[in-house]
Design a protein around this motif. Structure first.
Motif, PDB file in Angstrom:
ATOM      1  N   LEU A   4      44.744  -5.337   2.648  1.00 31.93           N
ATOM      2  CA  LEU A   4      43.401  -4.956   3.056  1.00 31.93           C
ATOM      3  C   LEU A   4      42.362  -5.477   2.076  1.00 31.93           C
ATOM      4  O   LEU A   4      42.343  -5.092   0.911  1.00 31.93           O
ATOM      5  N   ASP A   5      41.512  -6.372   2.560  1.00 28.73           N
ATOM      6  CA  ASP A   5      40.429  -6.887   1.731  1.00 28.73           C
ATOM      7  C   ASP A   5      39.380  -5.796   1.579  1.00 28.73           C
ATOM      8  O   ASP A   5      39.024  -5.123   2.545  1.00 28.73           O
ATOM      9  N   GLU A   7      36.179  -6.168   0.619  1.00 25.91           N
ATOM     10  CA  GLU A   7      34.859  -6.594   1.068  1.00 25.91           C
ATOM     11  C   GLU A   7      34.955  -7.175   2.470  1.00 25.91           C
ATOM     12  O   GLU A   7      35.124  -8.373   2.656  1.00 25.91           O
ATOM     13  N   LEU A   8      34.811  -6.291   3.453  1.00 23.74           N
ATOM     14  CA  LEU A   8      34.862  -6.682   4.853  1.00 23.74           C
ATOM     15  C   LEU A   8      33.450  -6.830   5.399  1.00 23.74           C
ATOM     16  O   LEU A   8      32.492  -6.326   4.815  1.00 23.74           O
ATOM     17  N   ASN A  12      33.785  -1.166   4.438  1.00 23.93           N
ATOM     18  CA  ASN A  12      34.319  -1.354   3.104  1.00 23.93           C
ATOM     19  C   ASN A  12      35.816  -1.056   3.198  1.00 23.93           C
ATOM     20  O   ASN A  12      36.225  -0.043   3.773  1.00 23.93           O
ATOM     21  N   GLY A  13      36.658  -1.894   2.643  1.00 22.18           N
ATOM     22  CA  GLY A  13      38.099  -1.703   2.692  1.00 22.18           C
ATOM     23  C   GLY A  13      38.543  -0.395   2.065  1.00 22.18           C
ATOM     24  O   GLY A  13      39.543   0.201   2.475  1.00 22.18           O
ATOM     25  N   SER A  35      40.693  -8.248  -3.519  1.00 22.03           N
ATOM     26  CA  SER A  35      39.274  -8.421  -3.819  1.00 22.03           C
ATOM     27  C   SER A  35      39.103  -9.513  -4.869  1.00 22.03           C
ATOM     28  O   SER A  35      40.023  -9.807  -5.638  1.00 22.03           O
TER      29      SER A  35
END
Length: 177
Positions: A4-5, A7-8, A12-13, A35
């Motif tokens: 899970l990144d 900065e989506l 926000n992840g 990240s």
């Protein structure tokens, strides 16, 4: 396993991870955060990720995290969850002796009693390594079988359950292995 990144584009992840843990009550899915900034590390502590990858990362790092998640999965307690009304109930597989069905209800028989919920036995997603269906109305946990005959099984609580004709061959093969 979710990579899970943080900065989506829209979310926000960290919020997604918090949703998985707190709203879905899912502590079993492994999350590895990604990240370009290492400043998120302390904020992620409450979400209990398996790892935190800082960009750029190597394919070997991704594979290493996946291997670790697979190793941990083998050691986790496996849980059966079901809903009664608005409540989410969870029982470790090891505590479930068998499931039975009566009309539209499924009864979970445990070492400590029983509970029921609406559903069908055919809709239960149970591991074949631990459970076997012996009748259209019964699925048993193999670890509680103390004796089995051609047409019945005896469980450790001295309950004897029938094995229907349609399941006899499968049950025999499954319990013998």
């Amino acid at each position: 396993m979710i990579y899970l990144d943080i900065e989506l584009a829209r979310l926000n992840g960290v919020e997604v991870g918090r949703y998985i843990r707190e709203k879905l009550l899912d502590d079993y899915t492994q999350i590895a955060f990604i990240s370009a900034k290492s400043s998120y590390a302390l904020e992620l502590f409450q979400i209990r990720p398996i790892h935190f990858l800082v960009k750029p990362f190597t394919p070997r790092q991704v594979i290493g995290i996946l291997e670790k998640a697979m190793e941990l999965q083998g050691h986790q307690v496996k849980i059966f969850s079901y809903k009664t009304g608005k409540a989410e109930n969870r029982i470790p597989y090891k505590d479930i002796m068998y499931f039975s069905s009566e009309t539209k209800k499924i009864i979970v028989h445990t070492r400590n009693g029983s509970d029921s919920f609406y559903g069908k036995l055919s809709e239960l997603n149970l591991p074949d390594t631990e459970f076997v269906q012996i009748h259209k109305s019964f699925i048993i946990n193999k670890q509680y079988v103390t004796r089995f005959k051609f047409d019945s099984v005896l469980l450790s609580n001295n309950e004897e359950l029938p094995i229907s004709r349609a399941y006899r061959k499968t049950v025999r093969e499954n319990l013998m292995s």
